[in-house]
Design a protein around this motif. Structure first.
Motif, PDB file in Angstrom:
ATOM      1  N   PHE A  11       2.547 -37.666   0.092  1.00 30.95           N
ATOM      2  CA  PHE A  11       3.276 -36.825  -0.705  1.00 30.95           C
ATOM      3  C   PHE A  11       3.262 -37.393  -2.163  1.00 30.95           C
ATOM      4  CE2 PHE A  11       6.124 -35.547   2.799  1.00 30.95           C
ATOM      5  CZ  PHE A  11       5.300 -34.455   3.428  1.00 30.95           C
ATOM      6  N   GLY A  12       2.842 -36.388  -3.297  1.00 35.84           N
ATOM      7  CA  GLY A  12       2.851 -37.130  -4.572  1.00 35.84           C
ATOM      8  C   GLY A  12       4.083 -36.371  -5.266  1.00 35.84           C
ATOM      9  N   TYR A  13       4.921 -37.394  -5.628  1.00 42.88           N
ATOM     10  CA  TYR A  13       6.241 -36.891  -6.332  1.00 42.88           C
ATOM     11  C   TYR A  13       5.866 -36.848  -8.020  1.00 42.88           C
ATOM     12  CZ  TYR A  13       8.628 -37.286  -2.109  1.00 42.88           C
ATOM     13  OH  TYR A  13       9.192 -36.982  -0.620  1.00 42.88           O
ATOM     14  N   VAL A  14       6.354 -35.897  -8.595  1.00 46.34           N
ATOM     15  CA  VAL A  14       5.973 -35.713  -9.986  1.00 46.34           C
ATOM     16  C   VAL A  14       6.965 -35.933 -10.587  1.00 46.34           C
ATOM     17  CG1 VAL A  14       4.778 -34.164 -11.839  1.00 46.34           C
ATOM     18  CG2 VAL A  14       4.133 -33.999  -9.158  1.00 46.34           C
ATOM     19  N   VAL A  22       4.214 -40.355  -7.980  1.00 45.64           N
ATOM     20  CA  VAL A  22       4.649 -41.419  -7.284  1.00 45.64           C
ATOM     21  C   VAL A  22       4.102 -41.184  -5.675  1.00 45.64           C
ATOM     22  CG1 VAL A  22       6.145 -42.823  -5.963  1.00 45.64           C
ATOM     23  CG2 VAL A  22       6.437 -42.016  -8.221  1.00 45.64           C
ATOM     24  N   MET A  23       2.860 -41.703  -5.217  1.00 40.36           N
ATOM     25  CA  MET A  23       2.472 -41.397  -3.798  1.00 40.36           C
ATOM     26  C   MET A  23       3.273 -42.121  -2.811  1.00 40.36           C
ATOM     27  SD  MET A  23      -0.155 -39.532  -4.314  1.00 40.36           S
ATOM     28  CE  MET A  23      -1.773 -38.929  -4.926  1.00 40.36           C
ATOM     29  N   ASP A 120       1.181 -45.900  -6.502  1.00 38.40           N
ATOM     30  CA  ASP A 120       1.821 -45.989  -4.926  1.00 38.40           C
ATOM     31  C   ASP A 120       3.380 -46.411  -5.336  1.00 38.40           C
ATOM     32  OD1 ASP A 120       2.710 -48.621  -3.179  1.00 38.40           O
ATOM     33  OD2 ASP A 120       1.528 -47.028  -2.034  1.00 38.40           O
ATOM     34  N   VAL A 121       3.950 -45.709  -4.116  1.00 37.26           N
ATOM     35  CA  VAL A 121       5.368 -45.748  -4.286  1.00 37.26           C
ATOM     36  C   VAL A 121       6.011 -47.422  -4.297  1.00 37.26           C
ATOM     37  CG1 VAL A 121       5.575 -45.568  -1.726  1.00 37.26           C
ATOM     38  CG2 VAL A 121       7.718 -45.077  -3.192  1.00 37.26           C
ATOM     39  N   VAL A 128       9.589 -50.416 -11.636  1.00 36.79           N
ATOM     40  CA  VAL A 128      10.415 -49.165 -12.268  1.00 36.79           C
ATOM     41  C   VAL A 128      10.723 -49.089 -13.696  1.00 36.79           C
ATOM     42  CG1 VAL A 128      12.703 -49.954 -11.559  1.00 36.79           C
ATOM     43  CG2 VAL A 128      11.936 -47.390 -11.661  1.00 36.79           C
ATOM     44  N   VAL A 129      11.013 -50.416 -14.254  1.00 33.64           N
ATOM     45  CA  VAL A 129      11.503 -50.477 -15.675  1.00 33.64           C
ATOM     46  C   VAL A 129      10.268 -50.110 -16.365  1.00 33.64           C
ATOM     47  CG1 VAL A 129      12.123 -52.233 -17.260  1.00 33.64           C
ATOM     48  CG2 VAL A 129      13.038 -52.572 -15.064  1.00 33.64           C
ATOM     49  N   ASN A 130       9.136 -50.148 -16.033  1.00 35.18           N
ATOM     50  CA  ASN A 130       7.782 -49.805 -16.869  1.00 35.18           C
ATOM     51  C   ASN A 130       7.714 -48.340 -16.965  1.00 35.18           C
ATOM     52  OD1 ASN A 130       7.098 -52.476 -17.251  1.00 35.18           O
ATOM     53  ND2 ASN A 130       5.922 -52.546 -15.403  1.00 35.18           N
ATOM     54  N   TYR A 131       8.447 -47.651 -15.912  1.00 37.32           N
ATOM     55  CA  TYR A 131       8.288 -45.969 -15.826  1.00 37.32           C
ATOM     56  C   TYR A 131       9.483 -45.289 -16.410  1.00 37.32           C
ATOM     57  CZ  TYR A 131       3.965 -47.690 -13.295  1.00 37.32           C
ATOM     58  OH  TYR A 131       2.786 -47.945 -13.051  1.00 37.32           O
TER      59      TYR A 131
END
Length: 289
Positions: A11-14, A22-23, A120-121, A128-131
């Motif tokens: 599942f790709g979370y957009v 996020v896959m 990848d998840v 996560v800080v980078n995003y």
């Protein structure tokens, strides 16, 4: 014996603000090579995750992704993908088949052209800080009021009175401090000098009744209403994130989670609050001097 193919699905979370997909892997399917039809597989994915996958798989994936929403907000959509095609026996990857598949199922390529990263998840959780998106949250103020022109004492007193059936008055207001990671996130603080506070507006009544009880005395029975980015449950309610900056009170709409996975109590500012925005503005305006 016929050669078999193993198709891996994710599942790709957009997350639009982070330009990130996020896959999350959700399993594999093995089929005979002579039965493999790319167009059929593409059509299967185009039906969407609700039709193409088991409800239990969707629920599990959503629960895993949920903590990311604290930093990246809710995903705008969830898209199913085939992430790999292999020889089912040898596990050898078959790049030509996946290349042909991606060419036919154009969604991933479309997002990449728009500047989205596909990650990848587990990589995203570790980094996560980078995003976390850089944002100007001033645009999310629903009101800005000079502090000497607002009766904060009456506002809090009335909120306590109108919600006393559902919420302990000692929890109104809650002192908050801004997270060092993102301006959207505030954490409960014992610091009495902090300039931020969370004041609840709407709370779940399911422990003793049905619906959502609001500080303006309204009860919302229809739980299918437009709540925008907001959630509500036994541990999550809806309210104001109020900051006092140089004598100016700013009001933003937030979800407050009283029990996160790491046992913090946090408020998260949201973009869109559905029907609640108008009600919450009108309620604040009742206390202008």
């Amino acid at each position: 014996m016929n050669k078999q193919l193993e198709l891996d699905y994710s599942f790709g979370y957009v997350f639009d603000k982070s330009k990130l997909i996020v896959m999350y892997p959700v399993g594999s399917n093995i089929i005979n090579e002579d039965e493999y039809e790319m167009e059929v597989e593409v059509a299967f994915l185009e039906d969407g995750i609700e039709k193409a996958f088991e409800e239990s798989d969707i629920k599990e994936a959503n629960e895993i992704i949920k903590p990311l929403e604290m930093f990246l907000m809710k995903p705008s959509k969830v898209i199913p993908f085939v992430t790999n095609i292999k020889d089912a026996s040898t596990k050898e990857e078959l790049p030509k088949l996946i290349e042909e598949f991606d060419k036919e199922y154009k969604i991933k390529e479309s997002f990449i052209k728009k500047g989205y990263e596909v990650k990848d998840v587990y990589h995203v959780f570790e980094n996560v800080v980078n995003y976390i998106p850089k944002e100007n949250l001033d645009t999310l103020n629903i009101l800005k009021i000079e502090s000497d022109k607002f009766d904060m004492e009456s506002f809090i007193k009335t909120t306590k009175k109108n919600l006393d059936e559902a919420i302990d008055e000692s929890l109104i207001p809650i002192k908050m401090i801004k997270s060092s990671l993102t301006d959207r996130l505030f954490i409960k603080s014992d610091d009495k000098d902090t300039s931020a506070k969370y004041i609840v507006f709407a709370t779940d009544m399911s422990s003793y009744s049905q619906g959502i009880l609001c500080a303006n005395k309204k009860i919302i029975d229809d739980l299918d209403i437009d709540m925008g980015d907001l959630d509500i449950s036994k541990s999550i309610d809806i309210g104001y994130l109020v900051e006092d900056v140089d004598g100016i009170l700013t009001f933003k709409i937030a979800n407050f989670n009283s029990h996160t996975e790491n046992n913090n109590q946090v408020a998260q500012i949201v973009d869109y609050s559905g029907i609640f925005k108008t009600m919450m503005i009108e309620f604040v305006n009742e206390f202008l001097k």
